[in-house]
Design a protein around this motif. Structure first.
Motif, mmCIF file in Angstrom:
data_model
loop_
_atom_site.group_PDB
_atom_site.id
_atom_site.type_symbol
_atom_site.label_atom_id
_atom_site.label_comp_id
_atom_site.label_asym_id
_atom_site.label_seq_id
_atom_site.Cartn_x
_atom_site.Cartn_y
_atom_site.Cartn_z
ATOM 1 N N SER A 1 -4.778 2.706 -6.288
ATOM 2 C CA SER A 1 -3.880 1.779 -5.608
ATOM 3 C C SER A 1 -2.802 1.283 -6.566
ATOM 4 N N ARG A 2 -3.200 1.017 -7.793
ATOM 5 C CA ARG A 2 -2.218 0.615 -8.812
ATOM 6 C C ARG A 2 -1.234 1.743 -9.089
ATOM 7 N N ALA B 1 7.169 1.674 -6.966
ATOM 8 C CA ALA B 1 8.112 0.861 -7.749
ATOM 9 C C ALA B 1 9.146 1.746 -8.449
ATOM 10 N N LEU C 1 6.745 -1.790 -1.056
ATOM 11 C CA LEU C 1 6.393 -2.632 -2.204
ATOM 12 C C LEU C 1 5.764 -3.939 -1.740
ATOM 13 N N TRP C 2 6.337 -4.523 -0.718
ATOM 14 C CA TRP C 2 5.827 -5.788 -0.195
ATOM 15 C C TRP C 2 4.374 -5.614 0.274
ATOM 16 N N LYS C 3 4.126 -4.580 1.046
ATOM 17 C CA LYS C 3 2.784 -4.355 1.582
ATOM 18 C C LYS C 3 1.790 -3.973 0.489
ATOM 19 N N LEU C 4 2.218 -3.171 -0.480
ATOM 20 C CA LEU C 4 1.303 -2.761 -1.548
ATOM 21 C C LEU C 4 1.034 -3.868 -2.555
ATOM 22 N N SER C 5 1.892 -4.857 -2.636
ATOM 23 C CA SER C 5 1.713 -5.924 -3.612
ATOM 24 C C SER C 5 0.865 -7.080 -3.074
ATOM 25 N N ARG C 6 0.558 -7.039 -1.774
ATOM 26 C CA ARG C 6 -0.280 -8.109 -1.203
ATOM 27 C C ARG C 6 -1.707 -7.982 -1.704
ATOM 28 N N PRO C 7 -2.322 -9.116 -1.954
ATOM 29 C CA PRO C 7 -3.742 -9.056 -2.357
ATOM 30 C C PRO C 7 -4.582 -8.491 -1.216
ATOM 31 N N PHE D 1 1.229 1.894 -6.317
ATOM 32 C CA PHE D 1 2.216 0.815 -6.461
ATOM 33 C C PHE D 1 3.263 1.180 -7.524
ATOM 34 N N ILE D 2 2.816 1.711 -8.639
ATOM 35 C CA ILE D 2 3.737 2.099 -9.707
ATOM 36 C C ILE D 2 4.674 3.212 -9.240
#
Length: 136
Positions: free
Chosen positions: A3-4, A11, A128-134, A7-8
């Motif tokens: 998942s990280r 980004a 990015l918004w969706k992937l950065s949510r806890p 996200f990268i």
């Protein structure tokens, strides 16, 4: 862990897309007196950006369908698909219009292409918004 990595990747994709659309292309037209050369260079950068998006988007979709990561597939498909549609469909039409000297048609197609790239920029922002949510 994956998942990280997703996200990268998103980004990186967002940064490259926003840099080309928001900084590089406008700067070429602001700096270079030869607008045709500026257009050719911008087109080359958009070509590269299209394939970056197809590569990252494709990888994210493959990993998602394999169950390795969870990503909003629709937004990935839109972010990768909009520039690809511009490149594969509008690119040849713009070339034909320019070759025929039909600058009105070229301008209209260029505007549609710009809207598609704006759609891609907004789609990676949503990603990015969706992937950065806890999680939770």
């Amino acid at each position: 862990m994956l998942s990280r990595a997703a996200f990268i990747l998103v980004a990186f994709w967002a940064g490259s897309l926003w840099t080309i659309c928001g900084i590089v292309a406008p700067s070429l037209f602001a700096i270079l007196e030869d607008r045709r050369l500026a257009g050719q260079l911008a087109g080359r950068f958009f070509h590269i950006e299209t394939w970056i998006g197809v590569g990252i988007g494709g990888l994210l979709l493959v990993l998602s369908f394999a169950g390795k990561i969870t990503v909003p597939r629709l937004w990935v498909a839109l972010a990768a698909g909009f520039p690809l549609a511009s490149y594969l469909i509008l690119g040849p039409l713009m070339s034909q219009a320019r070759a025929a000297g039909d600058m009105a048609r070229f301008g209209m197609l260029h505007g549609v292409s710009a809207v598609l790239f704006l759609g891609a920029c907004l789609s990676v922002l949503v990603l990015l918004w969706k992937l950065s949510r806890p999680a939770g």
